[in-house]
Scaffold this motif. Structure first.
Motif, short mmCIF file in Angstrom:
data_model
loop_
_atom_site.label_atom_id
_atom_site.label_comp_id
_atom_site.label_asym_id
_atom_site.label_seq_id
_atom_site.Cartn_x
_atom_site.Cartn_y
_atom_site.Cartn_z
N LEU A 1 0.83 -1.19 0.00
CA LEU A 1 0.00 0.00 0.00
C LEU A 1 0.87 1.25 0.00
CD1 LEU A 1 -2.71 -0.98 2.64
CD2 LEU A 1 -2.61 -1.53 0.20
N SER A 2 0.38 2.28 -0.67
CA SER A 2 1.07 3.57 -0.69
C SER A 2 0.12 4.65 -0.19
CB SER A 2 1.53 3.92 -2.10
OG SER A 2 2.45 2.98 -2.60
N CYS A 3 0.69 5.67 0.41
CA CYS A 3 -0.07 6.81 0.90
C CYS A 3 0.68 8.06 0.47
CB CYS A 3 -0.21 6.75 2.41
SG CYS A 3 -0.93 8.22 3.17
N ALA A 4 0.16 8.72 -0.55
CA ALA A 4 0.82 9.90 -1.10
C ALA A 4 0.29 11.15 -0.42
CB ALA A 4 0.56 9.97 -2.60
N THR B 1 5.78 10.00 0.72
CA THR B 1 4.94 8.82 0.64
C THR B 1 5.19 7.88 1.81
OG1 THR B 1 4.92 8.95 -1.78
CG2 THR B 1 4.23 6.88 -0.81
N LEU B 2 4.09 7.35 2.32
CA LEU B 2 4.11 6.34 3.37
C LEU B 2 3.74 5.01 2.73
CD1 LEU B 2 4.17 5.89 6.57
CD2 LEU B 2 1.68 6.13 6.42
N TYR B 3 4.36 3.92 3.19
CA TYR B 3 4.09 2.60 2.61
C TYR B 3 3.70 1.60 3.70
CZ TYR B 3 6.76 4.53 -1.32
OH TYR B 3 7.21 5.31 -2.35
N LEU B 4 3.00 0.55 3.25
CA LEU B 4 2.75 -0.60 4.10
C LEU B 4 2.92 -1.85 3.25
CD1 LEU B 4 1.92 -1.47 7.00
CD2 LEU B 4 -0.42 -1.69 6.12
N GLN B 5 4.02 -2.56 3.48
CA GLN B 5 4.26 -3.83 2.80
C GLN B 5 3.59 -4.93 3.61
OE1 GLN B 5 5.92 -4.57 -0.17
NE2 GLN B 5 5.11 -6.63 0.18
N TYR C 1 -8.08 0.00 4.34
CA TYR C 1 -6.87 0.49 4.98
C TYR C 1 -6.74 2.00 4.76
CZ TYR C 1 -5.27 -4.19 6.06
OH TYR C 1 -5.17 -5.47 6.59
N TYR C 2 -6.43 2.70 5.85
CA TYR C 2 -6.32 4.15 5.84
C TYR C 2 -4.96 4.57 6.36
CZ TYR C 2 -11.46 3.81 5.90
OH TYR C 2 -12.77 3.51 5.64
N CYS C 3 -4.44 5.66 5.83
CA CYS C 3 -3.25 6.27 6.43
C CYS C 3 -3.67 7.56 7.12
CB CYS C 3 -2.16 6.53 5.39
SG CYS C 3 -2.63 7.66 4.06
N ARG C 4 -2.79 8.01 8.00
CA ARG C 4 -3.12 9.18 8.81
C ARG C 4 -1.86 9.80 9.37
NH1 ARG C 4 -6.90 9.08 14.31
NH2 ARG C 4 -7.70 11.20 14.10
#
Length: 114
Positions: free
Chosen positions: A20-23, A77-81, A93-96
């Protein structure tokens, strides 16, 4: 305050992987802590992982050893492998931005089939 947009979700079989990426709309270099959360159908949103600006990470017990959170400050960018996915990982899935606290992104759906 930066705006966040998640991507990378999808349908995967159990045991598979997703990233997942969070731009972010602006610089994240000075943001103290960012995180990933998830909300499964019929359940409350839960914290999954966080990372500080210096790279210190924390994970909920259920994903330890399977998920890895990281951040690329140069790319904002934040990632979740996510590896070894299980059906119970199915969720939006959410980023914050956690510190200072900010809103969630719009989310990305992850569905793990058995």
């Amino acid at each position: 305050q930066v705006q966040l947009v998640e991507s990378g979700g999808g349908l995967v079989q159990a045991g598979g992987s997703l990233r997942l990426s969070c731009a972010a709309s602006g610089s994240i270099a000075s943001i103290s802590r960012m995180g990933w959360y998830r909300q499964a159908p019929g359940k409350q949103r839960e914290w999954v992982a966080t990372i500080t600006y210096s790279g210190i990470t924390n994970y909920v017990d259920s994903v330890k050893g399977r998920f890895t959170i990281s951040r690329d400050n140069a790319k904002n960018t934040l990632y979740l492998q996510m590896n070894s996915l299980k059906p119970e990982d199915t969720a939006v899935y959410y980023c914050r931005v956690v510190v200072p606290i900010g809103p969630f992104g719009q989310g990305t759906q992850v569905t793990v089939s058995s």
